[in-house]
Design a protein around this motif. Structure first.
Motif, mmCIF file in Angstrom:
data_model
loop_
_atom_site.group_PDB
_atom_site.id
_atom_site.type_symbol
_atom_site.label_atom_id
_atom_site.label_comp_id
_atom_site.label_asym_id
_atom_site.label_seq_id
_atom_site.Cartn_x
_atom_site.Cartn_y
_atom_site.Cartn_z
ATOM 1 N N LEU A 191 0.755 -1.450 -0.088
ATOM 2 C CA LEU A 191 -0.076 0.042 -0.386
ATOM 3 C C LEU A 191 0.638 1.465 0.008
ATOM 4 C CD1 LEU A 191 -3.052 1.395 0.701
ATOM 5 C CD2 LEU A 191 -2.906 1.394 2.668
ATOM 6 N N GLY A 192 0.305 2.439 -0.471
ATOM 7 C CA GLY A 192 1.259 3.172 -0.660
ATOM 8 C C GLY A 192 0.408 4.769 -1.220
ATOM 9 N N VAL A 193 0.788 5.770 -1.040
ATOM 10 C CA VAL A 193 0.293 6.971 -1.486
ATOM 11 C C VAL A 193 1.480 7.700 -2.583
ATOM 12 C CG1 VAL A 193 -0.685 7.646 1.143
ATOM 13 C CG2 VAL A 193 1.563 8.479 0.027
ATOM 14 N N ASN A 194 0.279 7.917 -3.618
ATOM 15 C CA ASN A 194 0.921 8.529 -4.683
ATOM 16 C C ASN A 194 0.595 9.693 -5.499
ATOM 17 O OD1 ASN A 194 -0.689 7.638 -6.429
ATOM 18 N ND2 ASN A 194 -0.355 5.587 -6.047
ATOM 19 N N GLU A 195 1.608 10.310 -6.753
ATOM 20 C CA GLU A 195 0.897 11.901 -6.840
ATOM 21 C C GLU A 195 -0.854 11.111 -7.175
ATOM 22 O OE1 GLU A 195 2.359 11.281 -11.202
ATOM 23 O OE2 GLU A 195 3.023 12.325 -9.879
ATOM 24 N N ASP A 196 -1.752 9.971 -7.663
ATOM 25 C CA ASP A 196 -2.973 9.780 -7.436
ATOM 26 C C ASP A 196 -4.013 9.458 -6.558
ATOM 27 O OD1 ASP A 196 -2.517 9.905 -10.355
ATOM 28 O OD2 ASP A 196 -2.184 8.223 -10.832
ATOM 29 N N GLY A 197 -3.657 9.546 -5.423
ATOM 30 C CA GLY A 197 -3.682 8.963 -4.047
ATOM 31 C C GLY A 197 -3.279 7.927 -3.808
ATOM 32 N N LEU A 198 -4.142 6.745 -3.255
ATOM 33 C CA LEU A 198 -3.835 5.340 -2.859
ATOM 34 C C LEU A 198 -3.682 4.819 -3.662
ATOM 35 C CD1 LEU A 198 -2.697 4.906 0.228
ATOM 36 C CD2 LEU A 198 -5.612 4.296 0.120
ATOM 37 N N GLY A 199 -2.296 3.535 -3.608
ATOM 38 C CA GLY A 199 -2.497 2.302 -4.373
ATOM 39 C C GLY A 199 -1.705 1.672 -4.537
ATOM 40 N N LEU A 200 -1.375 0.555 -4.979
ATOM 41 C CA LEU A 200 -0.201 -0.965 -4.901
ATOM 42 C C LEU A 200 0.673 -0.985 -5.655
ATOM 43 C CD1 LEU A 200 -3.037 -3.447 -4.948
ATOM 44 C CD2 LEU A 200 -2.082 -2.505 -2.424
ATOM 45 N N VAL A 201 2.344 -0.720 -5.230
ATOM 46 C CA VAL A 201 3.304 -0.509 -5.892
ATOM 47 C C VAL A 201 4.449 -2.007 -5.139
ATOM 48 C CG1 VAL A 201 4.629 0.368 -4.073
ATOM 49 C CG2 VAL A 201 5.686 0.697 -6.217
ATOM 50 N N SER A 202 5.048 -2.732 -6.500
ATOM 51 C CA SER A 202 5.320 -3.723 -5.619
ATOM 52 C C SER A 202 7.074 -3.383 -5.005
ATOM 53 C CB SER A 202 6.623 -4.609 -7.075
ATOM 54 O OG SER A 202 7.660 -4.939 -7.483
ATOM 55 N N PRO A 203 7.763 -4.358 -3.868
ATOM 56 C CA PRO A 203 8.152 -3.971 -3.098
ATOM 57 C C PRO A 203 9.726 -3.623 -3.580
ATOM 58 C CG PRO A 203 7.263 -5.668 -2.268
ATOM 59 C CD PRO A 203 6.910 -5.851 -3.193
ATOM 60 N N PRO A 204 10.537 -4.096 -4.540
ATOM 61 C CA PRO A 204 11.431 -3.041 -5.052
ATOM 62 C C PRO A 204 11.321 -1.789 -5.208
ATOM 63 C CG PRO A 204 10.833 -5.902 -5.962
ATOM 64 C CD PRO A 204 9.952 -5.280 -5.641
ATOM 65 N N LEU A 205 10.058 -1.617 -5.496
ATOM 66 C CA LEU A 205 10.049 -0.476 -6.663
ATOM 67 C C LEU A 205 9.210 0.549 -4.986
ATOM 68 C CD1 LEU A 205 8.130 -0.551 -9.235
ATOM 69 C CD2 LEU A 205 10.540 -0.605 -8.948
ATOM 70 N N ALA A 206 9.753 0.268 -3.769
ATOM 71 C CA ALA A 206 8.870 1.161 -2.584
ATOM 72 C C ALA A 206 9.751 2.107 -2.626
ATOM 73 C CB ALA A 206 9.018 0.230 -1.409
ATOM 74 N N ASP A 207 9.004 3.406 -1.569
ATOM 75 C CA ASP A 207 10.120 4.346 -1.648
ATOM 76 C C ASP A 207 8.861 5.158 -0.463
ATOM 77 O OD1 ASP A 207 7.443 5.975 -2.617
ATOM 78 O OD2 ASP A 207 8.300 6.153 -4.009
ATOM 79 N N ALA A 208 9.194 6.757 -0.377
ATOM 80 C CA ALA A 208 8.778 7.007 0.952
ATOM 81 C C ALA A 208 7.127 6.938 1.502
ATOM 82 C CB ALA A 208 9.309 8.509 1.450
ATOM 83 N N GLY A 209 6.588 6.653 -0.302
ATOM 84 C CA GLY A 209 5.386 7.090 0.359
ATOM 85 C C GLY A 209 5.135 5.937 0.540
ATOM 86 N N ASN A 210 4.943 4.702 0.376
ATOM 87 C CA ASN A 210 4.536 3.345 1.135
ATOM 88 C C ASN A 210 5.401 2.482 2.357
ATOM 89 O OD1 ASN A 210 6.068 2.653 -2.209
ATOM 90 N ND2 ASN A 210 3.952 2.165 -1.625
ATOM 91 N N GLU A 211 6.305 4.057 3.348
ATOM 92 C CA GLU A 211 6.208 3.384 4.922
ATOM 93 C C GLU A 211 5.270 4.300 5.610
ATOM 94 O OE1 GLU A 211 10.325 5.281 5.539
ATOM 95 O OE2 GLU A 211 11.157 4.089 3.903
ATOM 96 N N PHE A 212 4.604 3.996 6.477
ATOM 97 C CA PHE A 212 3.586 4.305 7.096
ATOM 98 C C PHE A 212 3.735 4.578 8.434
ATOM 99 C CE2 PHE A 212 1.209 3.298 3.293
ATOM 100 C CZ PHE A 212 0.337 4.128 2.987
#
Length: 822
Positions: free
Chosen positions: A230-251
């Motif tokens: 789970l992560g936040v991005n410019e479009d709101g909330l979405g899903l991303v693969s673990p290798p592409l995780a960034d600060a938006g996936n840290e809660f």
């Protein structure tokens, strides 16, 4: 009923396997094959759950958020419910954020619930953060993920291409594999099956999230099914693969208020002391001035005979319900139609044993017909009900893993393996899963109140910590696969030691050598209950299992021994065919109603119930007993023939090695039960009602025994619930006046105040015709016995003292076993 943990392929498993391969190729795996992330310590935090204080350590871990209310924030954005926009979005305004109730499904995994609403009689409507299932193909009826392998593999290829750009060619290869399994792209008909966030309306695997810790207060949330973050991005909330995780996936999870509570059975127990239930006899006024009592002895009682895990026995679809479920009570005790058919029409065991025919199958939340004291195919030991009894002073419970291969094979409704070892291993697995689940509800490994123990020292430590000590035992007819057919054993000594060692390593410490059928170890105690019921079924089952009927003889007064060794040929002289047929007729005839008076003279039955099995303990039985002694395991003498039980006592008595009669009349004669007590063993009887229970407790507690086998002036008398063991609980008498005078009541130690127990919309009391409908009503039953028994105050007082010293008596018995010479 759907099992708590299904062995089905999951996309998460496939994703994890492929991710391991991919990360290994890019150097992201440590040399030991484990992800190169630092190990996380698992201390536990503090809090309160359902009115019961939980003492924990202050460190924050991924387990710390159990049953709490929190805001989810990442990169200055908070998660907010948005039913019209795919379910959830983000907001920079904390005041507009949605608080989530974090309900553990297992250690480290949660349902994220933003709302729950229901009216009386309704199951309820959930709002859960999850992923979509637009095709309706990912889940079975119980909410478990069962997506088809073809489009899962192809979808995994899409995920690889989309999220691991450097490895896109590998992703294409994976997609090609998926497409080769008759799959044609991202579409199933006209519906996109690629995972997307959604508001899920009922608990399921699609709504389970793994909470993983990055730092002191930073976490990721990974979908349990897809492995995507789970992560936040410019479009709101979405899903991303673990290798592409960034600060938006840290809660960060911030404590909040305003959450709806997750549905659960209530304890209806208030801690008046602020300290929880008493642990030692010195903590209870009634024992403080009793001479001979060691004030540091354990205060509380033992249930010597229960079947918490019996929902998986005889194929797993005889009993409906479960002691726990990852999605809670709404799934554990939902609707027995899943096992018993419409209106319970296929509940054959219940019909055969109690005469209860059609019934309303609805469980949660209305429980219109079940549970009840005599409803033998419905689970009665849900974990919250057990917890309520623990608060009333239960310190030890013995869970007997139970199975019968013949009954399983003739049962047309089953989902589990009928093999005896497989059945027992599955139930052991379920017990440890239950322990982990309760730990998860209370904040992490070891934090729960339910602890499986393997020694008396460990049991004392668990009880000292204010928790329930759980002992694993085995009660089954073909233990270790050691049946016999026409007198020939189906196992060897090597088989016995190998399988016994395996079960010992898994924590089993209590064994019935024999149960309902003859086996390679000895003869069984015939079921002498009268009336149409389970007796004829077991008689026929023994014939199928062994190839011979029960071989009866008239019961001797007592089996005689010469120098401690039995004459194995005594009473084994072959009967004439006519005599044996008469014994068979006597036994079977007693299972059916008496003939009308005018026909009595024509009835060929002699009407005797004094029939004994001629089979004693075999040579392999002797070997098994000696192996149990060598491992310092507890030996149960119930269900075994009188001749075999006497032989066991002869083998153990010279070693000062106590044995157990854990559930009343199944231990044979009162003379045998007196010998067990005199040898320092435990004798216990079924939990009863009022005068009946007082009499049982005082009888068992006051059996003749040496002073060193007592707890001060008390022998200590536990009780046997036999819950879920195709055995009725107590049917309580009473009136509305009795009920008005009972509630609320306080526990024996005066520390806990109990109201009527509520589960869903149903308030369970003792006087509504259901008696002890479930395990959570044993506190009520004890209070009822005190108030309404017609026995003298001194007798009632003695019964309560015997009951609440029984846990200590059980521990002392177990310690004598450990200290017995080999």
């Amino acid at each position: 009923m759907e099992s708590n943990y299904r062995s089905v392929p999951r996309l998460r498993t496939l994703t994890a396997a492929l991710a391991t391969t991919l990360l290994a190729l890019t150097g992201c795996i440590g040399g030991d094959g484990e992800p190169a992330t630092p190990a996380t310590a698992v201390p536990v935090v503090g809090g309160e759950q359902n009115g019961v204080n939980i003492t924990r350590q202050p460190a924050i871990t991924r387990y710390s958020f159990a049953n709490g209310c929190y805001l989810l924030e990442s990169s200055g954005q908070f998660v907010a419910a948005a039913p019209g926009a795919g379910g959830y979005t983000t907001t920079a305004d904390a005041g507009s954020a949605t608080p989530f109730y974090l309900r553990p499904t297992a250690l480290g995994s949660y349902l994220l619930m933003s709302g729950y609403q229901r009216s009386s009689g309704e199951t309820g409507h959930f709002e859960l953060l999850g992923i979509s299932d637009p095709a309706g193909e990912f889940l079975d009826a119980g909410g478990s993920f069962i997506g088809e392998v073809s489009y899962l593999v192809a979808g995994l290829g899409d995920t690889t291409n989309l999220l691991l750009d450097p490895l896109a060619p590998l992703g294409s290869a994976v997609r090609a594999i998926g497409e080769s399994i008759e799959f044609s792209g991202d579409q199933l008909a006209n519906i996109t099956v690629r995972p997307a966030l959604a508001m899920v309306d009922s608990p399921s695997d699609l709504a389970v999230w793994q909470l993983n810790q990055l730092g002191e207060a930073r976490f990721t949330l990974a979908s349990d099914v897809t492995g995507l973050l789970l992560g936040v991005n410019e479009d709101g909330l979405g899903l991303v693969s673990p290798p592409l995780a960034d600060a938006g996936n840290e809660f960060r999870l911030t404590a909040a208020s305003g959450c709806d509570s997750y549905p659960e059975a209530e304890l209806n127990a208030e801690d008046l002391s602020g300290e929880g239930p008493a642990i030692y006899l010195k903590d209870v006024d009634r024992f403080r001035n009793v001479k001979g009592i060691d004030q540091d002895d354990v205060f509380g009682f033992v249930d010597t005979h229960s079947h918490i895990s019996a929902y998986e026995f005889i194929g797993g679809r005889v009993n409906y319900g479960a002691p726990f479920h990852r999605f809670g009570v709404t799934h554990a005790l939902e609707n027995c139609e899943a096992n018993h058919g419409p209106w319970g029409a296929t509940g054959f065991v219940e019909l055969a044993t109690t005469g209860i025919g059609l019934h309303d199958t609805q469980g949660w939340p209305s429980f219109n017909d079940w549970p009840r004291y005599n409803s033998l195919q419905h689970h009665q030991s849900y974990y919250r009900w057990l917890e309520r009894a623990h608060l009333a002073g239960m310190k030890i419970i013995v869970n007997h893993l139970v199975h019968n291969e013949v009954l399983c094979r003739i049962n047309p409704q089953k989902q589990n393996d009928c093999d005896p070892m497989a059945a027992i291993l599955l139930q052991i697995q379920r017990m440890y899963e239950m322990q982990d689940y309760i730990d998860a509800q209370h904040g992490g490994p070891g934090a729960g109140w339910f602890r499986i123990v393997t020694s008396p020292g460990e049991a004392r430590q668990v009880i000292d910590d204010g928790k329930l000590a759980v002992v694993l035992g085995i009660e089954m007819s073909k233990i270790f696969r050691c049946g016999e057919f026409l007198g020939v054993a189906e196992c060897t000594r090597e088989d016995i030691t190998e399988r016994l060692d395996q079960l010992y390593q898994l924590g089993v410490r209590n064994i019935f050598p024999v149960h309902k059928f003859d086996n390679a170890f000895g003869g069984h105690l015939p079921d002498l209950s009268t009336g149409i019921g389970i007796g004829p079924v077991l008689y026929a089952g023994n014939l199928l299992e062994t190839g011979h009927p029960v071989e009866f003889e008239e019961c001797p007064e007592e089996v005689e021994y010469n120098g401690g060794e039995p004459d194995q040929n005594a009473d084994l002289q072959p009967f004439g065919l006519v005599d044996q047929l008469l014994y068979q007729m006597d036994y079977l005839g007693e299972r059916f109603p008496e003939s009308p008076e005018e026909m009595a003279a024509l009835d060929p039955r002699r009407g005797t119930d004094q029939l004994c099995n001629r089979r004693g303990l075999s040579d392999l039985g002797d070997f098994l007993i000696r192996e149990l002694i060598r491992r310092k395991m507890m030996i149960e003498t119930d269900h075994i023939s009188r001749k075999a039980a006497a032989r066991i006592l002869a083998l153990t008595e010279p070693l000062d090695y106590p044995v157990i009669n854990s559930h009343g009349g199944w231990g044979g004669t009162e003379a045998l039960r007196d010998r067990i007590a005199a040898q320092g063993g435990i004798t216990a009887s079924f939990g009863g009602t009022r005068d009946n229970w007082v009499d049982k407790l005082t009888r068992d507690g006051n059996r003749p025994r040496a002073e060193q086998y007592k707890v001060g002036p008390f022998g200590g008398a536990g009780f046997a619930s036999d819950v879920n063991g195709i055995a009725q609980l107590a049917a309580n008498p009473g009136t509305a006046t009795d009920e008005a005078g009972l509630y609320p009541f306080t526990s024996i130690d005066g520390r806990i105040r109990f109201g009527k127990q509520r589960t869903g919309d149903r308030e369970f009391g003792l006087y509504d015709g259901r008696g002890v409908a479930h395990y959570g009503l044993y506190p009520d039953q004890i209070a009822d016995m005190i108030r309404h028994s017609e026995r003298s105050p001194a007798q009632v007082d003695d019964a309560i003292n015997q009951l609440f010293t029984s846990a200590e008596a059980y521990l002392r018995m177990w310690e004598r076993i450990e200290n017995a010479p080999l």
